[in-house]
Design a protein around this motif. Structure first.
Motif, PDB file in Angstrom:
ATOM      1  N   ARG A  58       0.837  -1.254   0.012  1.00  0.00           N
ATOM      2  CA  ARG A  58       0.149  -0.154   0.025  1.00  0.00           C
ATOM      3  C   ARG A  58       0.969   1.190  -0.022  1.00  0.00           C
ATOM      4  O   ARG A  58       1.639   1.432   0.625  1.00  0.00           O
ATOM      5  CB  ARG A  58      -0.811   0.023   1.119  1.00  0.00           C
ATOM      6  CG  ARG A  58      -1.753  -1.069   1.484  1.00  0.00           C
ATOM      7  CD  ARG A  58      -2.511  -1.083   2.458  1.00  0.00           C
ATOM      8  NE  ARG A  58      -3.456   0.114   2.711  1.00  0.00           N
ATOM      9  CZ  ARG A  58      -4.196   0.732   3.687  1.00  0.00           C
ATOM     10  NH1 ARG A  58      -4.380  -0.215   4.798  1.00  0.00           N
ATOM     11  NH2 ARG A  58      -4.846   1.729   3.815  1.00  0.00           N
ATOM     12  N   PRO A  59       0.693   2.315  -0.891  1.00  0.00           N
ATOM     13  CA  PRO A  59       1.267   3.411  -0.813  1.00  0.00           C
ATOM     14  C   PRO A  59       1.436   4.216   0.590  1.00  0.00           C
ATOM     15  O   PRO A  59       2.236   4.722   0.802  1.00  0.00           O
ATOM     16  CB  PRO A  59       0.649   4.478  -1.960  1.00  0.00           C
ATOM     17  CG  PRO A  59      -0.170   3.323  -2.588  1.00  0.00           C
ATOM     18  CD  PRO A  59      -0.515   2.144  -1.761  1.00  0.00           C
ATOM     19  N   HIS A 128      -8.548  -3.158  -7.140  1.00  0.00           N
ATOM     20  CA  HIS A 128      -7.465  -3.522  -6.365  1.00  0.00           C
ATOM     21  C   HIS A 128      -6.973  -4.787  -7.385  1.00  0.00           C
ATOM     22  O   HIS A 128      -7.667  -5.777  -7.672  1.00  0.00           O
ATOM     23  CB  HIS A 128      -7.813  -4.127  -5.011  1.00  0.00           C
ATOM     24  CG  HIS A 128      -8.095  -3.113  -4.071  1.00  0.00           C
ATOM     25  ND1 HIS A 128      -7.374  -2.411  -3.270  1.00  0.00           N
ATOM     26  CD2 HIS A 128      -9.455  -2.533  -3.869  1.00  0.00           C
ATOM     27  CE1 HIS A 128      -8.294  -1.405  -2.578  1.00  0.00           C
ATOM     28  NE2 HIS A 128      -9.309  -1.642  -3.090  1.00  0.00           N
ATOM     29  N   ASN A 151      -5.323  -0.110  -6.344  1.00  0.00           N
ATOM     30  CA  ASN A 151      -5.089   0.821  -7.303  1.00  0.00           C
ATOM     31  C   ASN A 151      -6.326   1.792  -7.724  1.00  0.00           C
ATOM     32  O   ASN A 151      -6.948   1.569  -8.698  1.00  0.00           O
ATOM     33  CB  ASN A 151      -4.886   0.024  -8.763  1.00  0.00           C
ATOM     34  CG  ASN A 151      -4.781   0.846 -10.094  1.00  0.00           C
ATOM     35  OD1 ASN A 151      -4.180   2.046  -9.733  1.00  0.00           O
ATOM     36  ND2 ASN A 151      -4.903   0.338 -11.096  1.00  0.00           N
ATOM     37  N   ARG A 152      -6.758   2.491  -6.530  1.00  0.00           N
ATOM     38  CA  ARG A 152      -7.946   2.966  -6.628  1.00  0.00           C
ATOM     39  C   ARG A 152      -8.231   4.091  -7.821  1.00  0.00           C
ATOM     40  O   ARG A 152      -9.471   4.201  -8.206  1.00  0.00           O
ATOM     41  CB  ARG A 152      -8.228   3.628  -5.203  1.00  0.00           C
ATOM     42  CG  ARG A 152      -8.920   2.560  -4.221  1.00  0.00           C
ATOM     43  CD  ARG A 152      -9.034   3.294  -2.852  1.00  0.00           C
ATOM     44  NE  ARG A 152      -7.755   3.406  -2.213  1.00  0.00           N
ATOM     45  CZ  ARG A 152      -7.620   4.022  -1.132  1.00  0.00           C
ATOM     46  NH1 ARG A 152      -8.613   4.159  -0.088  1.00  0.00           N
ATOM     47  NH2 ARG A 152      -6.192   3.825  -0.390  1.00  0.00           N
ATOM     48  N   ASP A 245      -4.465   6.269  -2.811  1.00  0.00           N
ATOM     49  CA  ASP A 245      -3.223   5.732  -3.213  1.00  0.00           C
ATOM     50  C   ASP A 245      -2.057   7.050  -2.981  1.00  0.00           C
ATOM     51  O   ASP A 245      -1.044   7.235  -3.720  1.00  0.00           O
ATOM     52  CB  ASP A 245      -2.905   5.153  -4.483  1.00  0.00           C
ATOM     53  CG  ASP A 245      -4.101   4.050  -4.662  1.00  0.00           C
ATOM     54  OD1 ASP A 245      -4.227   3.206  -3.554  1.00  0.00           O
ATOM     55  OD2 ASP A 245      -4.411   3.733  -5.999  1.00  0.00           O
TER      56      ASP A 245
END
Length: 333
Positions: A58-59, A128, A151-152, A245
């Motif tokens: 996760r970023p 995602h 990857n929203r 993100d």
């Protein structure tokens, strides 16, 4: 010489389909058990051994790797138990673009998982990318490893603009430039996203600064409504600002998100379906006469609905009414 296509024997092809269906089933059940808060069902989907792994990149926090099922369960079970206590309808999760390779006792599967944007922060809304490695034990497929990349920003279907804390436009989604040309309260001026009137400039500036603070604290947030004024200064205009993100994204308009947010608030305040229709019409920028025409009722009927909503929500203006509805979150025990 023409080469003939090889065909799997009927029994082997049938078994392959059975395995594929079983793999999809256990993957969907693991996710479903998590969402509905069923710890026992969730555990039953896993290879409960030391070589099991759960990797989540996760970023906001970087990569998190859990090795061994005990470590996975220690981390995940409290979240699952919290889900069991939550109030409201579980979000509808969709999966697409399945790619599955099957061996004798091992398989891997990749897919995209789509969670609606109004599902709430704990449900991780967005698109995602997922990878599962599975093993067959006693004739049943079990999950041995999960790899998950959120990857929203690739999920949004409404026009969107990615900006920095000062409003500089970094990226635009499909049809965003066209949407900005006709947007009631936002516009593109050079390389910046700006409000059309000075009264909204400070609101936009504060909202972007708040989003930037979340990014600095490595925290995400689902879409939050930003209420602006139309260019005529009399009607409402709503956009949505989200931190996804570790990026600030402005959704220029999302009818589905608007409807679901107002309806959730209506459940909290006990509003009638007709009252919610009136509130939604106002939130879309209609005056009371236009709302009456749109809903096919008399203007006095709309005024009555508005007055009763004022009383129930303890507000005295239409902007305050919509602001309260759009900022309401479902209660938790």
């Amino acid at each position: 010489m023409e080469r003939k296509h090889e065909r799997l024997p009927w029994k082997e092809a049938r078994n392959h389909d059975d395995d594929r269906n079983a793999i999809i089933s256990v993957i969907e059940e693991e996710s479903s058990a998590w969402i509905r808060g069923d710890v026992a069902a969730w555990k039953a989907c896993w290879v409960q051994d030391n070589h099991a792994q759960h990797i989540n990149a996760r970023p906001s926090v970087g990569a998190r790797m859990l090795r061994g099922f005990d470590a996975i369960a220690t981390y995940m079970v409290p979240f699952i138990e919290d889900r069991a206590q939550e109030v409201g309808v579980a979000p509808t999760v969709q999966r697409e673009d399945w790619r599955i390779t099957i061996g004798k006792d091992m398989a891997w599967a990749t897919f995209d998982q789509l969670v609606p944007m109004d599902a709430g922060p704990n449900a991780a809304p967005g698109r995602h990318n997922h990878l599962r490695i599975l093993e067959k034990h006693d004739g049943k497929w079990k999950i041995a490893a999960i790899f998950h990349i959120p990857n929203r920003i690739g999920y949004y279907t409404t026009p969107w603009v990615r900006v920095d804390q000062s409003g500089v436009i970094l990226e635009v989604g499909a049809q965003a430039d066209e949407a900005l040309r006709s947007h009631a309260s936002l516009q593109r001026v050079g390389s910046r996203l700006c409000a059309r009137n000075s009264a909204d400039s400070e609101k936009l500036r504060d909202a972007l600064a708040e989003a930037d603070d979340l990014i600095r604290n490595r925290t995400g947030r689902p879409p939050v409504a930003l209420m602006l004024q139309g260019e005529d200064l009399t009607s409402l205009s709503i956009c949505w600002i989200t931190v996804a993100d570790m990026m600030t994204v402005v959704l220029l308009g999302d009818d589905r998100l608007l409807t679901s947010t107002i309806r959730r608030a209506g459940e909290v305040y006990g509003l009638s379906p007709k009252q919610l229709q009136v509130a939604e019409a106002i939130a879309r920028g209609m005056d009371l006469s236009s709302a009456a025409e749109f809903l096919g009722v008399r203007p006095n009927t709309v005024r009555t609905h508005v007055r009763r909503m004022f009383e129930r929500l303890n507000v005295t203006s239409q902007p305050a009414l919509i602001r309260t509805l759009l900022s309401t979150r479902p209660p938790h025990p």
